[in-house]
Design a protein around this motif. Structure first.
Motif, short mmCIF file in Angstrom:
data_model
loop_
_atom_site.label_atom_id
_atom_site.label_comp_id
_atom_site.label_asym_id
_atom_site.label_seq_id
_atom_site.Cartn_x
_atom_site.Cartn_y
_atom_site.Cartn_z
N TYR A 287 26.47 32.80 26.25
CA TYR A 287 26.18 31.77 27.23
C TYR A 287 27.37 30.83 27.44
CZ TYR A 287 21.40 33.13 28.07
OH TYR A 287 20.28 33.82 28.47
N GLY A 288 28.38 30.93 26.61
CA GLY A 288 29.59 30.14 26.77
C GLY A 288 30.61 30.81 27.67
N ARG A 289 30.32 32.01 28.12
CA ARG A 289 31.22 32.75 29.01
C ARG A 289 30.57 32.90 30.38
NH1 ARG A 289 32.51 33.35 24.20
NH2 ARG A 289 34.57 33.97 23.49
N ARG A 290 31.35 32.61 31.40
CA ARG A 290 30.86 32.67 32.77
C ARG A 290 31.51 33.83 33.50
NH1 ARG A 290 27.61 28.84 33.67
NH2 ARG A 290 27.57 27.05 32.32
N LEU A 291 30.86 34.27 34.54
CA LEU A 291 31.39 35.36 35.36
C LEU A 291 32.79 35.00 35.86
CD1 LEU A 291 30.33 38.09 36.27
CD2 LEU A 291 29.39 36.99 38.29
N SER A 292 32.99 33.75 36.18
CA SER A 292 34.29 33.31 36.69
C SER A 292 35.40 33.46 35.64
CB SER A 292 34.21 31.86 37.16
OG SER A 292 33.74 31.02 36.13
N ASP A 293 35.05 33.54 34.36
CA ASP A 293 36.06 33.72 33.31
C ASP A 293 36.78 35.06 33.44
OD1 ASP A 293 35.26 31.28 32.28
OD2 ASP A 293 34.04 32.16 30.68
N PHE A 294 36.16 36.00 34.13
CA PHE A 294 36.74 37.34 34.28
C PHE A 294 37.59 37.47 35.54
CE2 PHE A 294 33.02 37.74 31.64
CZ PHE A 294 33.49 38.50 30.59
N LEU A 295 37.66 36.39 36.31
CA LEU A 295 38.41 36.42 37.55
C LEU A 295 39.76 35.79 37.34
CD1 LEU A 295 35.60 35.25 39.99
CD2 LEU A 295 36.16 37.57 39.24
N GLU A 296 40.78 36.56 37.54
CA GLU A 296 42.14 36.07 37.41
C GLU A 296 42.91 36.48 38.65
OE1 GLU A 296 44.03 37.10 33.73
OE2 GLU A 296 42.17 36.91 32.62
N GLU A 297 44.00 35.85 38.85
CA GLU A 297 44.84 36.17 40.01
C GLU A 297 45.73 37.37 39.71
OE1 GLU A 297 42.79 33.48 41.78
OE2 GLU A 297 44.25 34.66 42.86
N LYS A 298 45.10 38.45 39.31
CA LYS A 298 45.82 39.70 39.05
C LYS A 298 44.92 40.84 39.47
CE LYS A 298 44.38 40.21 34.24
NZ LYS A 298 44.77 40.44 32.89
N GLU A 299 45.30 42.04 39.15
CA GLU A 299 44.50 43.21 39.52
C GLU A 299 43.08 43.07 38.97
OE1 GLU A 299 45.36 45.99 41.42
OE2 GLU A 299 47.00 44.63 41.91
N ASP B 165 32.65 42.89 39.58
CA ASP B 165 33.17 43.54 40.79
C ASP B 165 32.80 42.74 42.03
OD1 ASP B 165 32.97 45.56 43.16
OD2 ASP B 165 34.18 46.62 41.66
N LEU B 166 31.54 42.34 42.12
CA LEU B 166 31.10 41.57 43.29
C LEU B 166 31.78 40.20 43.34
CD1 LEU B 166 27.33 42.54 43.33
CD2 LEU B 166 29.06 43.13 45.05
N ALA B 167 32.00 39.60 42.19
CA ALA B 167 32.70 38.32 42.15
C ALA B 167 34.15 38.49 42.62
CB ALA B 167 32.66 37.72 40.74
N GLN B 168 34.78 39.57 42.20
CA GLN B 168 36.16 39.84 42.59
C GLN B 168 36.28 40.10 44.10
OE1 GLN B 168 36.79 43.14 39.92
NE2 GLN B 168 38.05 41.90 38.55
#
Length: 140
Positions: free
Chosen positions: A123-135, A15-18
């Motif tokens: 450890y192969g998944r980053r917080l940025s992996d959950f950020l997409e240009e959608k809702e 949420d904070l990253a978004q």
């Protein structure tokens, strides 16, 4: 097993990253968006601040923000901060007691392989992996 504490911490971080770039985010806003008790989030965010993941600002204009860029956080470090070691057996916990039966344990290679898979997965998944240009993603 990953508890609600670990899952909710990951949701807070996403949420904070978004919403980064919008200043400090009040806990009430996160609680409302994530449909999580503000009281429970206070406990979680306190640990995230103590663990160096977040910064907290009190007072007017206060709230929470990430300490680093989203691509610099791994899911593994967030979960381990909240849950402790993700190792499946005590003898594989970093810094733990060495097992006196390690040399003759027929299952140890299996536990090591499983431990490596779990580690590499999270450890192969980053917080940025959950950020997409959608809702924004609210539930995981």
């Amino acid at each position: 097993m990953i508890t609600t504490k670990g899952r909710y911490a990951l949701r807070v971080m996403i949420d904070l990253a978004q919403h980064r770039g919008r200043g400090n985010i009040p806990l009430k806003d996160i609680a409302d968006r994530q449909d999580i008790s503000k009281k429970y989030l206070e406990i979680i965010t306190k640990e995230l601040v103590k663990g160096g993941m977040l910064r907290s600002v009190s007072g007017k204009g206060g709230g929470y923000s990430l300490n680093r860029e989203p691509e610099e956080y791994t899911v593994g470090e967030i979960l381990e901060l909240m849950e402790g070691s993700l190792s499946p057996v005590a003898c594989l916990i970093p810094g733990g007691e060495p097992c006196p039966r390690a040399e003759e344990c027929p299952t140890l290679p299996m536990w090591k392989e499983y431990n490596e898979m779990v580690h590499d997965f999270f450890y192969g998944r980053r917080l940025s992996d959950f950020l997409e240009e959608k809702e924004p993603v609210y539930y995981i």
